[in-house]
Write an enzyme that holds these catalytic residues in place. Structure first.
Site, PDB file in Angstrom:
ATOM      1  CG  ASP A  67      -0.338   0.215   2.402  1.00  0.00           C
ATOM      2  OD1 ASP A  67       0.800  -0.190   2.587  1.00  0.00           O
ATOM      3  OD2 ASP A  67      -1.252   0.233   3.663  1.00  0.00           O
ATOM      4  CB  SER A  68       4.573   1.711  -0.262  1.00  0.00           C
ATOM      5  OG  SER A  68       4.675   0.515  -0.830  1.00  0.00           O
ATOM      6  CG  ASP A 124       0.316  -3.953   2.146  1.00  0.00           C
ATOM      7  OD1 ASP A 124       0.148  -4.494   3.015  1.00  0.00           O
ATOM      8  OD2 ASP A 124       1.125  -3.150   2.200  1.00  0.00           O
ATOM      9  CE  LYS A 150       2.860  -5.733   3.933  1.00  0.00           C
ATOM     10  NZ  LYS A 150       2.572  -4.583   4.690  1.00  0.00           N
ATOM     11  CD  GLU A 205       0.625  -1.150   7.719  1.00  0.00           C
ATOM     12  OE1 GLU A 205       0.241  -0.646   8.503  1.00  0.00           O
ATOM     13  OE2 GLU A 205       1.240  -0.894   6.605  1.00  0.00           O
ATOM     14  CD  GLU A 220       7.877  -0.087   7.491  1.00  0.00           C
ATOM     15  OE1 GLU A 220       7.054  -0.941   6.913  1.00  0.00           O
ATOM     16  OE2 GLU A 220       8.167   0.976   7.203  1.00  0.00           O
TER      17      GLU A 220
HETATM   18  O1  KIV Z   1       3.541  -0.944   1.820  1.00  0.00           O
HETATM   19  C1  KIV Z   1       4.743  -1.429   1.542  1.00  0.00           C
HETATM   20  O2  KIV Z   1       5.528  -1.336   0.698  1.00  0.00           O
HETATM   21  C2  KIV Z   1       5.019  -2.464   2.731  1.00  0.00           C
HETATM   22  C3  KIV Z   1       6.322  -3.057   2.712  1.00  0.00           C
HETATM   23  C4  KIV Z   1       7.646  -1.612   2.675  1.00  0.00           C
HETATM   24  C5  KIV Z   1       6.606  -4.106   3.649  1.00  0.00           C
HETATM   25  O3  KIV Z   1       4.463  -2.724   3.801  1.00  0.00           O
END
Ligand code: KIV
Length: 289
Positions: free
Chosen positions: A47-48, A86, A116, A118, A185
């Protein structure tokens, strides 16, 4: 011999064999093809995307529909890597039912192998529910960017002994709930090392030192694609000055267009001679006197 598709049991074997796991983010078809060509074990549609592709300041605004869209485009570029999607903020918080429904969309509509999420604590119940629904889940603790307003700033987590012990408990709880791997992280190396040795599932570090079972970096960070002047976090290694490399190319193109030197004959097309004559006859008919 044809390379087989990465699976979760293969990742677990890598941990047992002490082989490092390489994970990288991707957001679209070209970044997926590059990650794939480089031989990444896991490709994460992070989600980056909110920050590096969509221009938001935090990861909070990116929507489920946007993440589904990005994951679909990445999926079309993946052949061998394990594809993890994510889940965005608020897509796995409200209820187990809604979490399963949203994660199920990634599995059915995008080709992702896993999701994934968080956090730990209340989120462990969601991991359990997803596992029961046959949806593999990667955990993520330490600095979790979706909690940025609670943290106040991006800084290393678990630097105090109490906090560090809580993070170890969180990792153990996520493993117990069924996470198949856990991202750590921005935590001290010593903490990541302890967590890694206590878990039977792999840890994937980002700013967590060299002792994790694997590492992840954001594509745009490792390729140096962030604009000059933006903060370079200590944990990122830039493998190429991508910004200046690409800026040089685009600038040369703009200059060539302005100078009239692009396109030249080598990048242009011509009629075959008969067609050229015919074309001239049609557009310039000879007047009969
Ligand atoms: O969103 C993302 O890119 C991440 C990674 C940096 C682990 O969660």
């Amino acid at each position: 011999m044809q390379k087989s598709r990465m699976t979760i049991p293969m990742l677990h074997q890598k941990k047992q064999a002490g082989e490092k796991i390489a994970m990288v983010t991707a957001y679209d078809y070209p970044t997926a093809r590059l990650a794939e060509a480089a031989g990444a074990d896991i490709v994460l549609v992070g989600d980056s995307a909110a920050n590096v592709v969509l221009g938001y300041e935090t990861t909070i605004p990116v929507t489920l529909e946007e993440m589904l869209h990005h994951t679909r485009t990445v999926s079309r570029g993946i052949e061998h890597a394990l594809l993890v999607a994510d889940m965005p903020f608020m897509s796995f918080h409200i209820s187990r039912e809604e979490t399963i429904r949203n994660a199920g969309r990634f599995m059915k509509e995008t080709g992702a192998t896993a999701v994934k999420i968080e956090g730990a604590g209340a989120r462990c119940g969601m991991v359990e529910a997803l596992k029961e629904a046959e949806i593999p889940v990667m955990g993520h603790i330490g600095l979790t960017p979706q909690s940025i307003y609670r943290f106040g700033e991006f800084r290393v987590q678990g630097t105090m002994a109490d906090q560090a012990a809580d993070l170890l408990d969180a990792a153990l709880a996520l493993e117990q709930a069924g996470a198949f791997a856990i991202v750590l992280e921005l935590v001290p190396t010593e903490l990541a090392s302890t967590i890694t040795s206590r878990l039977s599932v792999p840890t994937i570090g980002i700013g967590a030192g060299p002792d994790c079972d694997g590492q992840v970096l954001v594509f745009h960070d490792l390729c140096g694609l962030n604009e000059p002047g933006t903060k370079r976090p200590k944990h990122v290694r830039e493998y190429v000055d991508g910004w200046n490399l690409l800026l040089g190319a685009v600038r040369s193109y703009v200059d060539d267009v302005r100078a009239g030197s692009f396109p030249d004959d080598a990048h242009s097309f011509h009629f075959k001679s008969k067609q050229l004559d015919e074309f001239h006859r049609r557009v310039n008919p000879v007047s009969e006197e």
